[in-house]
Design a protein around this motif. Sequence first.
Motif, PDB file in Angstrom:
ATOM      1  N   UNK A   8     -87.193  56.026 -18.976  1.00 51.30           N
ATOM      2  CA  UNK A   8     -88.016  56.887 -18.115  1.00 51.30           C
ATOM      3  C   UNK A   8     -87.278  58.184 -17.791  1.00 51.30           C
ATOM      4  N   UNK A   9     -85.993  58.080 -17.539  1.00 48.97           N
ATOM      5  CA  UNK A   9     -85.186  59.279 -17.246  1.00 48.97           C
ATOM      6  C   UNK A   9     -85.160  60.221 -18.460  1.00 48.97           C
ATOM      7  N   UNK A  10     -85.003  59.661 -19.652  1.00 53.71           N
ATOM      8  CA  UNK A  10     -84.942  60.497 -20.850  1.00 53.71           C
ATOM      9  C   UNK A  10     -86.306  61.096 -21.179  1.00 53.71           C
ATOM     10  N   UNK A  11     -87.366  60.283 -21.086  1.00 52.29           N
ATOM     11  CA  UNK A  11     -88.691  60.782 -21.428  1.00 52.29           C
ATOM     12  C   UNK A  11     -89.176  61.832 -20.438  1.00 52.29           C
ATOM     13  N   UNK A  12     -88.708  61.736 -19.188  1.00 55.96           N
ATOM     14  CA  UNK A  12     -89.037  62.793 -18.244  1.00 55.96           C
ATOM     15  C   UNK A  12     -88.520  64.147 -18.694  1.00 55.96           C
ATOM     16  N   UNK A  13     -87.448  64.159 -19.502  1.00 57.44           N
ATOM     17  CA  UNK A  13     -86.887  65.402 -20.028  1.00 57.44           C
ATOM     18  C   UNK A  13     -87.527  65.785 -21.355  1.00 57.44           C
ATOM     19  N   UNK A 252     -89.865  63.516  -5.285  1.00 56.93           N
ATOM     20  CA  UNK A 252     -89.126  64.771  -5.204  1.00 56.93           C
ATOM     21  C   UNK A 252     -87.656  64.585  -5.514  1.00 56.93           C
ATOM     22  N   UNK A 253     -87.085  63.445  -5.102  1.00 55.91           N
ATOM     23  CA  UNK A 253     -85.690  63.170  -5.430  1.00 55.91           C
ATOM     24  C   UNK A 253     -85.524  63.059  -6.929  1.00 55.91           C
ATOM     25  N   UNK A 254     -86.476  62.381  -7.570  1.00 51.76           N
ATOM     26  CA  UNK A 254     -86.420  62.260  -9.014  1.00 51.76           C
ATOM     27  C   UNK A 254     -86.571  63.618  -9.680  1.00 51.76           C
ATOM     28  N   UNK A 255     -87.388  64.511  -9.111  1.00 50.60           N
ATOM     29  CA  UNK A 255     -87.537  65.852  -9.660  1.00 50.60           C
ATOM     30  C   UNK A 255     -86.219  66.613  -9.611  1.00 50.60           C
ATOM     31  N   UNK A 256     -85.409  66.371  -8.596  1.00 50.10           N
ATOM     32  CA  UNK A 256     -84.093  67.012  -8.532  1.00 50.10           C
ATOM     33  C   UNK A 256     -83.215  66.577  -9.704  1.00 50.10           C
ATOM     34  N   UNK A 257     -83.253  65.280 -10.028  1.00 48.17           N
ATOM     35  CA  UNK A 257     -82.484  64.806 -11.174  1.00 48.17           C
ATOM     36  C   UNK A 257     -82.998  65.423 -12.462  1.00 48.17           C
ATOM     37  N   UNK A 258     -84.325  65.546 -12.590  1.00 50.75           N
ATOM     38  CA  UNK A 258     -84.896  66.145 -13.794  1.00 50.75           C
ATOM     39  C   UNK A 258     -84.462  67.598 -13.944  1.00 50.75           C
TER      40      UNK A 258
END
Length: 382
Positions: A8-13, A252-258
């Motif tokens: 999920x982290x990779x596909x978000x990018x 929003x926290x996840x958006x910061x990582x993205x």
Amino acid sequence: HWQGVIGTRRQGLTALDWTIEPAEVAGREAQAKLAADYIRDVLDNSDSWPDALEHLATALGPNVSVVELVWTADPFKPIEEFVCVPGHRLMTDPFWSNKLLMETEDQPLGIPMPKGKFVVYHPNPHAGFPFRVTMIRAAAMLWLTKHFAVADWSAFCEVFGQPVRVGKYAPDASTEVQEKMQDMLQQMGSDSWAMLPIGSELELLEANRSGQPFGDMLRWVEDKMTILALGQTLTTDIGDKGSFAASKTHENVRADLLKADIKAEARCIRSQIFRPIIEWRYPGMNMPIPTFERQVVDERSVEAERLDMDQIGKAIELNLMLDEDQVYDKLKVSKPTGPGRLFVKPAPVLLPGVGGFLPDQSKQGSPIPSSGKSKTPEPVEE
């Protein structure tokens, strides 16, 4: 679970569209545009570039991924292919702990990877050994905990509800008889058995317990893995006490990582791919290096847009000067490039001597007939 959250982290990018933009250098706009156009042509003619982008994103986790640049002498196609280097070929220098090497058939201990030939991507470029600041290293203890918890839970489920097998033998029984009885008990299908001489007593004491220790342990481990990869847990498991508002907050926290992943990827591509290509094509010209940008679409806030509309309306009432481009941007309306059409709201019509507005004649029951003469309304009983 770990594969799912890190995916999920990779596909978000990688799911985001990307563009190549000229560098913003005052007085050198023409050169910056020329360099950006050249990079676009190079990547458009490369069939392996999309695979290279996907492979670079695999660094999220092990904190390293390597892509090899296969160069040619053709100025229209300087990179013949982007070769993705598998992770099992990467190793560390036995003498220099912070140096990365690549294994080859001729050099099993690895060879150095020079810049311009290999793209070495570290999403977390901290000082020191790059493999000590990885998500996989942090998840190793969690993986071991879950691995043994699942094994113990499986053994527990195998004997749960089954009676305990007890074999008794005479005190003067031979060793051969005892061994046969032991083999028989072991082959009956579970680990819950005992072998005692006749006259011995066996008492099974069960501790008072509540809850599900194995299930709670697995959920705890998975929550920690999710926090490690995504920074939060509500986008994967709202739970019994979660809410939509809390999920949006954690999103929003996840958006910061993205955004952090986007910046790290852009720095690597610009410095290790775009710069060597531009310097090879335009040697000694110090051309502006283009930038690699992901197109992030921010979530629209209805409340914020309503506030912008109220502010624009208030500014119009006060006859304030407004910037036309800013108004178009706030309203999320594209500015016409050619002759456009102006949609004007019809102004209300005042009746002479009445002081009111002329209502819509098309509505049924209008107090004003088509002749334009007002009709006296009938009195209404209270």
